[in-house]
Design an enzyme around this catalytic site. Sequence first.
Site, PDB file in Angstrom:
ATOM      1  NE  ARG A 175      79.409  31.351   0.865  1.00  0.00           N
ATOM      2  CZ  ARG A 175      78.971  30.871  -0.288  1.00  0.00           C
ATOM      3  NH1 ARG A 175      79.369  29.690  -0.724  1.00  0.00           N
ATOM      4  NH2 ARG A 175      78.110  31.570  -1.026  1.00  0.00           N
ATOM      5  CG  HIS A 221      73.259  33.443  -0.243  1.00  0.00           C
ATOM      6  ND1 HIS A 221      74.333  34.302  -0.271  1.00  0.00           N
ATOM      7  CD2 HIS A 221      73.499  32.510  -1.205  1.00  0.00           C
ATOM      8  CE1 HIS A 221      75.185  33.899  -1.201  1.00  0.00           C
ATOM      9  NE2 HIS A 221      74.697  32.826  -1.798  1.00  0.00           N
ATOM     10  CD  GLN A 248      72.552  33.652  -5.704  1.00  0.00           C
ATOM     11  OE1 GLN A 248      73.697  33.282  -5.522  1.00  0.00           O
ATOM     12  NE2 GLN A 248      72.070  33.887  -6.918  1.00  0.00           N
ATOM     13  CG  ASP A 307      69.400  26.534  -2.469  1.00  0.00           C
ATOM     14  OD1 ASP A 307      70.269  26.060  -3.225  1.00  0.00           O
ATOM     15  OD2 ASP A 307      69.666  27.094  -1.381  1.00  0.00           O
ATOM     16  CB  CYS A 344      71.454  30.517  -5.466  1.00  0.00           C
ATOM     17  SG  CYS A 344      71.525  29.053  -4.426  1.00  0.00           S
ATOM     18  NE  ARG A 364      76.067  36.508  -5.439  1.00  0.00           N
ATOM     19  CZ  ARG A 364      76.589  35.498  -4.741  1.00  0.00           C
ATOM     20  NH1 ARG A 364      76.296  34.251  -5.042  1.00  0.00           N
ATOM     21  NH2 ARG A 364      77.368  35.711  -3.693  1.00  0.00           N
TER      22      ARG A 364
HETATM   23  N1  NVA Z   1      71.428  26.948   0.495  1.00  0.00           N
HETATM   24  C1  NVA Z   1      72.725  26.669  -0.092  1.00  0.00           C
HETATM   25  C2  NVA Z   1      73.162  27.793  -0.953  1.00  0.00           C
HETATM   26  C3  NVA Z   1      74.501  27.616  -1.617  1.00  0.00           C
HETATM   27  C4  NVA Z   1      74.930  28.792  -2.424  1.00  0.00           C
HETATM   28  C5  NVA Z   1      73.727  26.417   1.022  1.00  0.00           C
HETATM   29  O1  NVA Z   1      73.684  27.140   2.032  1.00  0.00           O
HETATM   30  O2  NVA Z   1      74.522  25.501   0.899  1.00  0.00           O
HETATM   31  N1   CP Z   2      75.315  30.799  -5.276  1.00  0.00           N
HETATM   32  C1   CP Z   2      76.454  30.836  -4.563  1.00  0.00           C
HETATM   33  O1   CP Z   2      76.575  31.538  -3.565  1.00  0.00           O
HETATM   34  O2   CP Z   2      77.437  30.051  -5.080  1.00  0.00           O
HETATM   35  P1   CP Z   2      78.820  29.662  -4.380  1.00  0.00           P
HETATM   36  O3   CP Z   2      78.495  28.743  -3.234  1.00  0.00           O
HETATM   37  O4   CP Z   2      79.588  28.969  -5.477  1.00  0.00           O
HETATM   38  O5   CP Z   2      79.497  30.901  -3.906  1.00  0.00           O
END
Ligand code: NVA
Ligand code: CP
Length: 305
Positions: A104, A131, A134, A220, A260, A288
């Site tokens: 990540r 992502h 997800q 989101d 998500c 997930r």
């Molecule tokens: N779009 C959000 C998703 C978090 C799981 C982010 O990138 O922060």
């Molecule tokens: N939806 C998701 O990826 O959650 P986290 O940021 O908690 O991993």
Amino acid sequence: MSIKHFLQFNDLSGDEINYIFERAAWIKSQFKGYKKYWPLEDRTLVMIFEKASTRTRLSFEAGMHQLGGAAIYLNTRDSQLGRGEPVEDAAQVISRMSDLVMIRTYEQSIIERFAANSRVPVINGLTNEYHPCQILADIFTYIEHRGSIKGKTVTWIGDSNNMCNTWLQAAEVLDFNMHVSTPPGYEVEPERANLYGTDHFEEFKDPMDAAKGADLVTTDVWTSMGFEAENEERRKDFADWQVDADMMKVAKPDALFMHCLPAHRGEEVSADVIDGPNSVVWQEAENRLHVQKALMEYLLLGKVK
Ligand code: NVA
Ligand code: CP
């Protein structure tokens, strides 16, 4: 043998994705029946986090243990990754000590550079652009509740972020339609989303128009990780892009709502929608675990049936 990575949704074909969904259903049924399934015994997953996470860490770590393997967590704060070691060097070393890597991070280019120097498959656990894990879970959840997603309409309300880009790719791979409504200035960038064309999505200025007749409405956070400096401005710009009960009313009566998570009730979604009867956010979060177990099995073992 060439290594298969999962850096973007369209790294896998529709056939491969459907195979992963079939395996996810079977792996989930084993798990629910308390049956041991250890195809990845003695395999090690390294998880690298440059951004925060609850679900992604938990589902990968628990998932790898449940498949008989081990998972190791690294983050930028307490590894050499935060001290300027080149991504290419890190990839060489980490992939010599493990069987699978999940990352990540910020720019997609970072994970691509890692994958180009990795001896083992690399999975995108979220980047600024995508992502994919997800969206695997989201579509699997849709299929569990409503059957095939082919030809259905998914409405995306809000930011054209990593989630939105990945939904758009998935629509091309699995042949469904996307209706997207973003505030002015936050529109989809097809190049950034790495789309083949515009056949599978339509943009709407008014979010209510986008939601009309939808089979699934999803949204989101207004401000994704890494963009916190824009928070105040975004709060103003996105004020009319909340999924609320009025918006769900114009979707199909049995439309699902997904998010998500983490969510901000009263911002991108009202509490009565996320906590209401059309919402499947908890099943979505749980899935997930199951889809990623199927993904890890596929990347390491190929088709096992
Ligand atoms: N779009 C959000 C998703 C978090 C799981 C982010 O990138 O922060
Ligand atoms: N939806 C998701 O990826 O959650 P986290 O940021 O908690 O991993």
